[in-house]
Motif scaffolding. Structure first.
Motif, PDB file in Angstrom:
ATOM      1  N   LEU A 199     -38.845 -20.588 -67.712  1.00 48.37           N
ATOM      2  CA  LEU A 199     -40.190 -20.328 -67.203  1.00 48.37           C
ATOM      3  C   LEU A 199     -40.086 -19.347 -66.041  1.00 48.37           C
ATOM      4  CD1 LEU A 199     -43.176 -21.197 -67.658  1.00 48.37           C
ATOM      5  CD2 LEU A 199     -42.853 -22.811 -65.775  1.00 48.37           C
ATOM      6  N   VAL A 211     -38.731 -28.277 -65.518  1.00 47.23           N
ATOM      7  CA  VAL A 211     -40.086 -28.774 -65.750  1.00 47.23           C
ATOM      8  C   VAL A 211     -40.276 -29.018 -67.248  1.00 47.23           C
ATOM      9  CG1 VAL A 211     -41.119 -27.670 -63.729  1.00 47.23           C
ATOM     10  CG2 VAL A 211     -41.056 -26.439 -65.918  1.00 47.23           C
ATOM     11  N   TRP A 212     -41.255 -29.870 -67.560  1.00 51.10           N
ATOM     12  CA  TRP A 212     -41.616 -30.160 -68.940  1.00 51.10           C
ATOM     13  C   TRP A 212     -43.103 -29.873 -69.120  1.00 51.10           C
ATOM     14  CZ3 TRP A 212     -38.028 -32.625 -66.116  1.00 51.10           C
ATOM     15  CH2 TRP A 212     -36.783 -32.891 -66.710  1.00 51.10           C
ATOM     16  N   ASP A 213     -43.462 -29.173 -70.197  1.00 51.46           N
ATOM     17  CA  ASP A 213     -44.875 -28.896 -70.437  1.00 51.46           C
ATOM     18  C   ASP A 213     -45.529 -30.062 -71.182  1.00 51.46           C
ATOM     19  OD1 ASP A 213     -44.358 -28.647 -73.176  1.00 51.46           O
ATOM     20  OD2 ASP A 213     -44.444 -26.456 -73.184  1.00 51.46           O
ATOM     21  N   TYR A 255     -38.075 -26.627 -69.649  1.00 50.93           N
ATOM     22  CA  TYR A 255     -37.817 -25.277 -69.135  1.00 50.93           C
ATOM     23  C   TYR A 255     -36.998 -25.342 -67.855  1.00 50.93           C
ATOM     24  CZ  TYR A 255     -41.864 -24.373 -72.106  1.00 50.93           C
ATOM     25  OH  TYR A 255     -42.728 -24.327 -73.166  1.00 50.93           O
ATOM     26  N   ILE A 275     -48.152 -27.846 -67.160  1.00 43.74           N
ATOM     27  CA  ILE A 275     -46.915 -28.566 -66.870  1.00 43.74           C
ATOM     28  C   ILE A 275     -47.241 -30.044 -66.666  1.00 43.74           C
ATOM     29  CG2 ILE A 275     -45.041 -28.867 -65.189  1.00 43.74           C
ATOM     30  CD1 ILE A 275     -44.751 -26.380 -66.906  1.00 43.74           C
ATOM     31  N   GLU A 276     -46.398 -30.902 -67.203  1.00 45.37           N
ATOM     32  CA  GLU A 276     -46.593 -32.347 -67.078  1.00 45.37           C
ATOM     33  C   GLU A 276     -45.808 -32.937 -65.914  1.00 45.37           C
ATOM     34  OE1 GLU A 276     -48.382 -35.956 -68.255  1.00 45.37           O
ATOM     35  OE2 GLU A 276     -48.765 -33.884 -68.867  1.00 45.37           O
ATOM     36  N   GLY A 332     -41.907 -32.374 -63.232  1.00 43.37           N
ATOM     37  CA  GLY A 332     -40.748 -31.584 -62.848  1.00 43.37           C
ATOM     38  C   GLY A 332     -39.707 -32.433 -62.157  1.00 43.37           C
ATOM     39  N   ASP A 351     -36.951 -23.675 -64.551  1.00 42.45           N
ATOM     40  CA  ASP A 351     -38.090 -23.049 -63.879  1.00 42.45           C
ATOM     41  C   ASP A 351     -37.627 -22.121 -62.763  1.00 42.45           C
ATOM     42  OD1 ASP A 351     -40.471 -22.354 -62.733  1.00 42.45           O
ATOM     43  OD2 ASP A 351     -41.076 -24.378 -62.187  1.00 42.45           O
ATOM     44  N   SER A 389     -50.923 -27.590 -75.119  1.00 37.75           N
ATOM     45  CA  SER A 389     -51.330 -26.666 -74.059  1.00 37.75           C
ATOM     46  C   SER A 389     -52.614 -25.935 -74.427  1.00 37.75           C
ATOM     47  CB  SER A 389     -50.227 -25.636 -73.784  1.00 37.75           C
ATOM     48  OG  SER A 389     -49.414 -26.010 -72.695  1.00 37.75           O
TER      49      SER A 389
END
Length: 429
Positions: free
Chosen positions: A374, A50-52, A58, A42-43, A45, A60, A8
């Motif tokens: 998140l 969601v996934w960073d 996370y 974020i990559e 959802g 969300d 990030s």
């Protein structure tokens, strides 16, 4: 902690070489998350998860700044979008979906007799203002809440850089649940106000007399009443907050969750006013984007079938009731409070005697992110949030809030931060 967010941080540095603040939206930028102690990109959802870009997962509760109403990648919406994608998006003439979605809005929303589409909330609110000025032949507007980035509104905030003074002078702020604050503005400039625009509800519930009183004041002074339902629409009620509270505006702006994250907004209102859309210039190539319209069509149909607003409120009330019980058990200080509608509620963190709200909130967000939550401090419920998801959030609150209270009492929030404190964008109310 930076190793948890190393990708990030690297992507943020890269993005800021080409994009101011590295984001298209202030509320998604590093200003609003503790830099170095929270994800920045974020990559993907799915549902409420969601996934960073570092692979961290996370739950969300930001829900795409309230644009996600059903959950990420809702299968019914995705199917409708894919079907339309194979037929095309933008054409050389209007598409039937424009009419079909407009007809649904007119069925559901009390003030809606005609409809025009845009792409975001600012499109819709700004169109309402221009339309009200055309209808009344007046220029002043009264505002309450957040209404987008255009000059007519943002000039009334601390983010007014670049807005001509002559434009700023035409916008007047009034206070929520305070009819006298609006009456004072209207009486100071008799016959000069084109419109009164507000979010019908934000953090606080309207008092019983407030919204009806606004309707009466607008009628008395010849100004149009505009509800900014960008968030409340299809969240508080299928007919918007105007149905929930029983007060019908002249015009309204809808957006956010009406297409579960696909970009669309709507200007709706009384026919006699909306027909002036033929005279003012509100026009955009992508207003008739069939992809977003297909998403909106699927979302609205699913919301009607499942009565989604009622389900969001039920899940949100579970959260609020248990949060209030937790705050009571903790004998929480006055700077910690719950607020809002069950489908869009808040854990408000104010200034304490020892720390600013921004420092306190920085630690709070940091600790939530560590535990896979998140959030920006609000609970933006979507249909994918389960009872177990709410329970998990409350379990995290039960860990984080006692530490927050203790560190504040010790004057030690600064030392507990793993990254840089968040910064205010501006205060709406």
């Amino acid at each position: 902690m930076t190793s948890r967010y190393q990708h990030s941080l690297a992507l943020s540095a890269r993005a800021e070489q080409n994009i101011p603040l590295g984001s298209q939206t202030f509320s998604k930028s590093r200003l609003c998350f503790p830099y170095g102690a929270a994800p920045l990109f974020i990559e993907r959802g799915e549902g409420a998860t969601v996934w960073d870009v570092d692979g961290n997962q996370y739950l969300d509760f930001a829900s795409g700044l309230l644009a996600i109403s059903l959950g990420y990648c809702d299968p019914d919406v995705n199917q409708a979008v894919m079907e339309q994608l194979n037929l095309g998006s933008i054409f050389s003439l209007p598409h039937r979906l424009e009419t079909e979605v407009a007809e649904q809005l007119i069925e559901l929303i009390p003030c809606a007799e005609m409809v025009r589409f845009g792409k975001n909330g600012t499109d819709a609110t700004s169109a309402c203002i221009r339309l009200s000025r055309a209808v009344t032949g007046r220029e002043r507007v009264a505002v309450c809440g957040y209404h987008g980035w255009q000059d007519w509104y943002i000039g009334s905030t601390t983010r007014h850089l670049g807005v001509p003074e002559c434009v700023r002078e035409l916008t007047h702020r009034f206070d929520y649940n305070d009819l006298d604050s609006l009456r004072t503005q209207l009486e100071a400039h008799p016959g000069e106000f084109a419109a009164v625009i507000l979010e019908p509800m934000n953090v606080a519930w309207p008092t019983p007399e407030f919204l009806p009183g606004l309707r009466q004041l607008c009628d008395e002074h010849g100004a149009l009443l505009i509800f900014d339902e960008t968030i409340t629409g299809f969240r508080f009620h299928l007919g918007g907050a105007q149905t929930l509270f029983g007060v019908t505006p002249d015009l309204a702006a809808f957006g956010k969750g009406m297409a579960n994250g696909f970009p669309i907004s709507a200007v709706v209102g009384r026919r006699e006013y909306m027909q002036r859309m033929e005279d003012i210039f509100f026009s955009g190539t992508f207003g008739g984007d069939a992809i977003a319209l297909a998403a909106a069509n699927a979302v609205i149909k699913k919301m009607r079938r499942l009565d989604v607003p009622a389900r969001l409120a039920e899940r949100g009330q579970q959260l609020l009731s248990e949060l209030d019980a937790l705050l009571l058990r903790l004998d929480a200080p006055s700077w910690l409070q719950s607020a809002g509608h069950p489908s869009w509620s808040f854990l408000l963190i104010g200034d304490s005697a020892n720390h600013s709200s921004w420092l306190l909130k920085s630690y709070f967000i940091q600790e939530l992110c560590k535990r896979g939550i998140l959030s920006l401090g609000s609970h933006n419920i979507n249909l994918a949030h389960s009872e177990a998801d709410v329970g998990r959030l409350l379990t995290v609150y039960a860990e984080v809030l006692p530490a927050l209270i203790r560190l504040d009492a010790e004057g030690a929030i600064h030392q507990a931060l793993d990254g840089e404190p968040i910064q205010p964008v501006f205060k709406v109310r």
